[in-house]
Design a protein around this motif. Structure first.
Motif, PDB file in Angstrom:
ATOM      1  N   VAL A 284     150.714  30.775  47.073  1.00 43.29           N
ATOM      2  CA  VAL A 284     149.910  31.513  46.095  1.00 43.29           C
ATOM      3  C   VAL A 284     148.557  30.833  45.930  1.00 43.29           C
ATOM      4  N   GLU A 285     148.524  29.508  45.966  1.00 48.54           N
ATOM      5  CA  GLU A 285     147.254  28.786  45.854  1.00 48.54           C
ATOM      6  C   GLU A 285     146.354  29.095  47.052  1.00 48.54           C
ATOM      7  N   VAL A 286     146.954  29.159  48.251  1.00 51.69           N
ATOM      8  CA  VAL A 286     146.176  29.507  49.448  1.00 51.69           C
ATOM      9  C   VAL A 286     145.650  30.931  49.323  1.00 51.69           C
ATOM     10  N   LEU A 287     146.499  31.847  48.909  1.00 53.37           N
ATOM     11  CA  LEU A 287     146.097  33.239  48.739  1.00 53.37           C
ATOM     12  C   LEU A 287     144.955  33.367  47.729  1.00 53.37           C
ATOM     13  N   THR A 288     145.038  32.640  46.630  1.00 55.11           N
ATOM     14  CA  THR A 288     143.979  32.665  45.615  1.00 55.11           C
ATOM     15  C   THR A 288     142.664  32.153  46.197  1.00 55.11           C
ATOM     16  N   PHE A 289     142.731  31.082  46.971  1.00 53.83           N
ATOM     17  CA  PHE A 289     141.529  30.547  47.616  1.00 53.83           C
ATOM     18  C   PHE A 289     140.934  31.586  48.559  1.00 53.83           C
ATOM     19  N   LEU A 290     141.783  32.224  49.371  1.00 51.96           N
ATOM     20  CA  LEU A 290     141.306  33.213  50.341  1.00 51.96           C
ATOM     21  C   LEU A 290     140.661  34.417  49.645  1.00 51.96           C
ATOM     22  N   LYS A 291     141.206  34.840  48.521  1.00 48.20           N
ATOM     23  CA  LYS A 291     140.616  35.965  47.779  1.00 48.20           C
ATOM     24  C   LYS A 291     139.215  35.615  47.288  1.00 48.20           C
ATOM     25  N   THR A 292     139.022  34.367  46.912  1.00 51.21           N
ATOM     26  CA  THR A 292     137.716  33.911  46.450  1.00 51.21           C
ATOM     27  C   THR A 292     136.682  33.984  47.572  1.00 51.21           C
ATOM     28  N   PHE A 293     137.121  33.759  48.802  1.00 46.39           N
ATOM     29  CA  PHE A 293     136.209  33.735  49.951  1.00 46.39           C
ATOM     30  C   PHE A 293     136.435  34.929  50.873  1.00 46.39           C
ATOM     31  N   ALA A 294     136.862  36.046  50.308  1.00 52.54           N
ATOM     32  CA  ALA A 294     137.127  37.257  51.090  1.00 52.54           C
ATOM     33  C   ALA A 294     135.896  37.637  51.909  1.00 52.54           C
ATOM     34  N   GLY A 295     136.136  37.963  53.156  1.00 56.04           N
ATOM     35  CA  GLY A 295     135.057  38.390  54.033  1.00 56.04           C
ATOM     36  C   GLY A 295     134.400  37.265  54.807  1.00 56.04           C
ATOM     37  N   THR A 296     134.638  36.016  54.425  1.00 60.42           N
ATOM     38  CA  THR A 296     134.009  34.908  55.151  1.00 60.42           C
ATOM     39  C   THR A 296     134.993  34.170  56.047  1.00 60.42           C
ATOM     40  N   VAL A 297     136.288  34.376  55.842  1.00 58.77           N
ATOM     41  CA  VAL A 297     137.308  33.681  56.629  1.00 58.77           C
ATOM     42  C   VAL A 297     137.758  34.582  57.775  1.00 58.77           C
ATOM     43  N   THR A 298     137.609  34.075  58.999  1.00 63.85           N
ATOM     44  CA  THR A 298     138.012  34.823  60.181  1.00 63.85           C
ATOM     45  C   THR A 298     139.502  34.670  60.422  1.00 63.85           C
ATOM     46  N   ARG A 299     139.933  33.435  60.537  1.00 63.86           N
ATOM     47  CA  ARG A 299     141.343  33.107  60.755  1.00 63.86           C
ATOM     48  C   ARG A 299     141.651  31.818  60.006  1.00 63.86           C
ATOM     49  N   TYR A 300     142.936  31.618  59.735  1.00 61.99           N
ATOM     50  CA  TYR A 300     143.333  30.376  59.083  1.00 61.99           C
ATOM     51  C   TYR A 300     144.743  30.002  59.512  1.00 61.99           C
ATOM     52  N   VAL A 301     145.042  28.739  59.311  1.00 59.63           N
ATOM     53  CA  VAL A 301     146.371  28.201  59.579  1.00 59.63           C
ATOM     54  C   VAL A 301     146.647  27.148  58.508  1.00 59.63           C
ATOM     55  N   ILE A 302     147.921  26.992  58.184  1.00 54.75           N
ATOM     56  CA  ILE A 302     148.327  26.023  57.165  1.00 54.75           C
ATOM     57  C   ILE A 302     149.126  24.914  57.840  1.00 54.75           C
ATOM     58  N   LEU A 303     148.680  23.682  57.705  1.00 56.04           N
ATOM     59  CA  LEU A 303     149.400  22.521  58.222  1.00 56.04           C
ATOM     60  C   LEU A 303     149.952  21.760  57.021  1.00 56.04           C
ATOM     61  N   ASP A 304     151.254  21.820  56.850  1.00 60.34           N
ATOM     62  CA  ASP A 304     151.866  21.236  55.663  1.00 60.34           C
ATOM     63  C   ASP A 304     153.317  20.905  55.963  1.00 60.34           C
ATOM     64  N   SER A 305     153.822  19.886  55.292  1.00 60.47           N
ATOM     65  CA  SER A 305     155.233  19.516  55.457  1.00 60.47           C
ATOM     66  C   SER A 305     156.104  20.139  54.372  1.00 60.47           C
ATOM     67  N   ARG A 306     155.463  20.784  53.396  1.00 57.43           N
ATOM     68  CA  ARG A 306     156.210  21.381  52.288  1.00 57.43           C
ATOM     69  C   ARG A 306     156.574  22.831  52.587  1.00 57.43           C
ATOM     70  N   PRO A 307     157.694  23.305  52.028  1.00 58.85           N
ATOM     71  CA  PRO A 307     158.005  24.740  52.085  1.00 58.85           C
ATOM     72  C   PRO A 307     157.242  25.455  50.968  1.00 58.85           C
ATOM     73  N   GLY A 308     157.449  26.751  50.832  1.00 59.97           N
ATOM     74  CA  GLY A 308     156.888  27.467  49.696  1.00 59.97           C
ATOM     75  C   GLY A 308     155.715  28.363  50.022  1.00 59.97           C
ATOM     76  N   TYR A 309     155.488  28.621  51.291  1.00 59.14           N
ATOM     77  CA  TYR A 309     154.402  29.524  51.657  1.00 59.14           C
ATOM     78  C   TYR A 309     154.954  30.929  51.805  1.00 59.14           C
ATOM     79  N   LEU A 310     154.068  31.906  51.675  1.00 57.74           N
ATOM     80  CA  LEU A 310     154.482  33.294  51.784  1.00 57.74           C
ATOM     81  C   LEU A 310     154.899  33.583  53.223  1.00 57.74           C
ATOM     82  N   VAL A 311     155.865  34.455  53.392  1.00 58.53           N
ATOM     83  CA  VAL A 311     156.475  34.719  54.698  1.00 58.53           C
ATOM     84  C   VAL A 311     155.440  35.066  55.766  1.00 58.53           C
TER      85      VAL A 311
END
Length: 164
Positions: free
Chosen positions: A90-117
Motif C-alpha cells: 500500500v505504501e508503494v501504491l501510494t508513492f506511485l499515485k503521487t508520481f502518476a505519469g512519470t514512472v515507466t516501470r518499477y520493481v520491488i526488491l525486499d525480503s518482507r512479504p506484504g506486497y499486493l499480488v
C-alpha cells in the motif's frame, strides 16, 4: 522513469558494533555493486521503503551513504510514505499515485512479504540478499523483456555467478 523500491536489508546489511558501543550498518560490497550496476543498466532510480526511514526522512543522507560506499549510479529519488498499515504494498501504491505519469516501470526488491499480488515484488532471502540472479530478474522486468545474458554478464562482471 524506472524505479527500484528497495528495502535496505536486501543489501544484507550487518550491524557492526564498535568498541565504544556505537553501531554502524555495513552493506555487503557485492550486493552494493550489483545494485549499482542494475541502476546503470536499467537507467533506474531508487525509492527507499518506509521501514528504513526510522531515523532519516530526507533524501540527501541516503545519496551520501551510497556515494561514500562507492556507488556511481545509485540515486535515491524518494521515500515511501509511512502509513498506518503493515502492508508495504500500500505504501508503494501510494508513492506511485503521487508520481502518476512519470514512472515507466518499477520493481520491488525486499525480503518482507506484504506486497499486493500484482506488484512486481522480487523477494530476496534474508541470508543471501541481492544476488546476481535476482538482479538479472529485476533488469528483465525493468527492461520489459529478458536482456541478453551475455550483456548482463559483461556489465556485471560476475560471469558464472549468473548461471540460470
Amino acid at each position: 522513469m524506472n524505479l527500484i523500491f528497495l528495502n535496505e536489508q536486501v543489501l544484507r546489511g550487518l550491524a557492526v558494533r564498535f568498541i565504544d558501543g556505537a553501531e554502524s550498518l555495513q552493506w555487503d560490497p557485492t550486493a552494493l555493486r550489483l545494485l549499482d550496476r542494475l541502476c546503470e543498466a536499467a537507467n533506474a532510480r531508487l525509492v527507499v521503503c518506509s521501514d528504513q526511514q526510522q531515523n532519516e526522512s530526507r533524501l540527501e543522507p541516503w545519496n551520501e551513504r551510497f556515494r561514500a560506499a562507492g556507488s556511481r549510479h545509485i540515486e535515491v529519488v524518494g521515500l515511501t510514505p509511512v502509513l498506518c498499515t503493515s502492508d508495504p504494498g500500500v505504501e508503494v501504491l501510494t508513492f506511485l499515485k503521487t508520481f502518476a505519469g512519470t514512472v515507466t516501470r518499477y520493481v520491488i526488491l525486499d525480503s518482507r512479504p506484504g506486497y499486493l499480488v500484482w506488484q512486481p515484488h522480487l523477494r530476496a532471502e534474508r541470508d543471501t540478499g541481492l544476488t546476481a540472479r535476482l538482479a538479472y530478474e529485476a533488469l528483465a522486468q525493468l527492461n520489459a523483456g529478458s536482456p541478453l545474458l551475455a550483456e548482463w554478464q559483461a556489465l556485471s562482471g560476475y560471469g558464472d555467478l549468473l548461471s540460470l
